[in-house]
Motif scaffolding. Structure first.
Motif, PDB file in Angstrom:
ATOM      1  N   ASP A  34       0.830  -1.202   0.000  1.00  0.00           N
ATOM      2  CA  ASP A  34       0.000   0.000   0.000  1.00  0.00           C
ATOM      3  C   ASP A  34       0.869   1.259   0.000  1.00  0.00           C
ATOM      4  O   ASP A  34       0.603   2.210  -0.744  1.00  0.00           O
ATOM      5  CB  ASP A  34      -0.926  -0.003   1.215  1.00  0.00           C
ATOM      6  CG  ASP A  34      -2.093   0.962   1.060  1.00  0.00           C
ATOM      7  OD1 ASP A  34      -3.011   0.650   0.262  1.00  0.00           O
ATOM      8  OD2 ASP A  34      -2.096   2.028   1.714  1.00  0.00           O
ATOM      9  N   GLU A  37       2.382   1.687  -3.512  1.00  0.00           N
ATOM     10  CA  GLU A  37       1.412   2.205  -4.479  1.00  0.00           C
ATOM     11  C   GLU A  37       1.221   3.708  -4.313  1.00  0.00           C
ATOM     12  O   GLU A  37       1.196   4.467  -5.290  1.00  0.00           O
ATOM     13  CB  GLU A  37       0.071   1.482  -4.321  1.00  0.00           C
ATOM     14  CG  GLU A  37       0.080   0.046  -4.767  1.00  0.00           C
ATOM     15  CD  GLU A  37       0.322  -0.093  -6.256  1.00  0.00           C
ATOM     16  OE1 GLU A  37      -0.406   0.529  -7.057  1.00  0.00           O
ATOM     17  OE2 GLU A  37       1.268  -0.815  -6.629  1.00  0.00           O
ATOM     18  N   ARG A  38       1.079   4.139  -3.067  1.00  0.00           N
ATOM     19  CA  ARG A  38       0.874   5.563  -2.797  1.00  0.00           C
ATOM     20  C   ARG A  38       2.108   6.385  -3.162  1.00  0.00           C
ATOM     21  O   ARG A  38       2.000   7.501  -3.679  1.00  0.00           O
ATOM     22  CB  ARG A  38       0.501   5.767  -1.332  1.00  0.00           C
ATOM     23  CG  ARG A  38      -0.849   5.159  -0.960  1.00  0.00           C
ATOM     24  CD  ARG A  38      -1.139   5.283   0.527  1.00  0.00           C
ATOM     25  NE  ARG A  38      -2.355   4.588   0.889  1.00  0.00           N
ATOM     26  CZ  ARG A  38      -3.574   5.112   0.790  1.00  0.00           C
ATOM     27  NH1 ARG A  38      -3.727   6.349   0.335  1.00  0.00           N
ATOM     28  NH2 ARG A  38      -4.639   4.419   1.144  1.00  0.00           N
ATOM     29  N   THR A  86      -6.300  -0.511   3.450  1.00  0.00           N
ATOM     30  CA  THR A  86      -5.261  -0.415   2.418  1.00  0.00           C
ATOM     31  C   THR A  86      -5.878  -0.628   1.030  1.00  0.00           C
ATOM     32  O   THR A  86      -5.600  -1.638   0.367  1.00  0.00           O
ATOM     33  CB  THR A  86      -4.152  -1.451   2.672  1.00  0.00           C
ATOM     34  OG1 THR A  86      -4.772  -2.756   2.848  1.00  0.00           O
ATOM     35  CG2 THR A  86      -3.362  -1.119   3.933  1.00  0.00           C
ATOM     36  N   ALA A  89      -3.403  -1.235  -1.965  1.00  0.00           N
ATOM     37  CA  ALA A  89      -2.831  -2.584  -1.984  1.00  0.00           C
ATOM     38  C   ALA A  89      -3.856  -3.598  -2.469  1.00  0.00           C
ATOM     39  O   ALA A  89      -3.526  -4.507  -3.238  1.00  0.00           O
ATOM     40  CB  ALA A  89      -2.339  -2.961  -0.583  1.00  0.00           C
TER      41      ALA A  89
END
Length: 219
Positions: A34, A37-38, A86, A89
């Protein structure tokens, strides 16, 4: 009387201890994915840094999932049980490939080697379907390799076949390893991959004719 300073144990046997250790590892992988990705969305890391890290975390996730499959019925249930918020994710897990594959790829020139590899991956996957392979653990690795190679070509995000194959990756990701596609799903998958295969070569040759005229349902 229970002391407030005494460590609370979640397990009483070695088997339970191992189970909670595996669940903790899975928890950590999801949190890390997660964050990754952010970070990518915010341009905090480059695509070159993101892609291998994401691929590694997804691979680790799949390995851990096999080890704890008796403890968690689904990833959504796991997140709910352990209060994991999340969403980034979860999306990446459901897609099963890095965002650089799911979306646009601005990789280098379409070399003859890439074309040969992608062609072979198309043929291998279509042959697998024609040989009546239906289970997730039989089809998913081949399709994942196909989509990953396919995404290296500039302009591939505009190809309809790409979105179709990514959709099938998501479908397979949502299945258990032993689950199988139905006969109808298999026929549709073969049709969609055949579509992508023809579109791939037409795009490389610069043919701009109406795409739908060239496709037929698989026999």
């Amino acid at each position: 009387m229970l002391s407030l300073d005494e460590e609370v144990r979640l397990y009483t046997t070695n088997a339970e201890r191992e189970k909670y250790s595996l669940l903790a590892t899975l928890f950590g992988i999801i949190v890390a994915l997660d964050f990754l990705e952010r970070a990518y969305v915010r341009d905090s890391i480059t695509a070159a840094e993101y892609s291998p890290a994401c691929t590694r975390l997804l691979s680790q996730y799949m390995t851990m999932l096999k080890l704890v499959k008796d403890s968690i019925p689904s990833i959504e249930e796991f997140m709910k049980r352990f209060q994991l918020d999340t969403p980034a994710a979860l999306h990446r897990i459901k897609v099963g490939v890095p965002a650089t594959v799911e979306h646009s790829s601005e990789a280098g020139p379409e070399t003859g080697k890439w074309i040969a590899e992608t062609t072979q991956n198309f043929i291998t996957f279509m042959d697998a379907l024609k040989l009546r392979l239906r289970a997730k653990d039989q089809l998913h690795p081949i399709l994942q390799e196909l989509v990953t190679g396919y995404a290296r070509f500039k302009g591939s995000k505009e190809w309809e076949g790409r979105s179709r194959m990514v959709g099938w990756l998501i479908t397979l990701n949502g299945m258990k390893a032993s689950e199988e596609l139905t006969e109808e799903q298999s026929r549709q998958l073969l049709f969609d991959v055949d579509y992508a295969y023809a579109e791939f070569f037409r795009s490389l040759s610069g043919d701009k004719n109406d795409r739908d005229d060239a496709f037929r349902a698989p026999s």
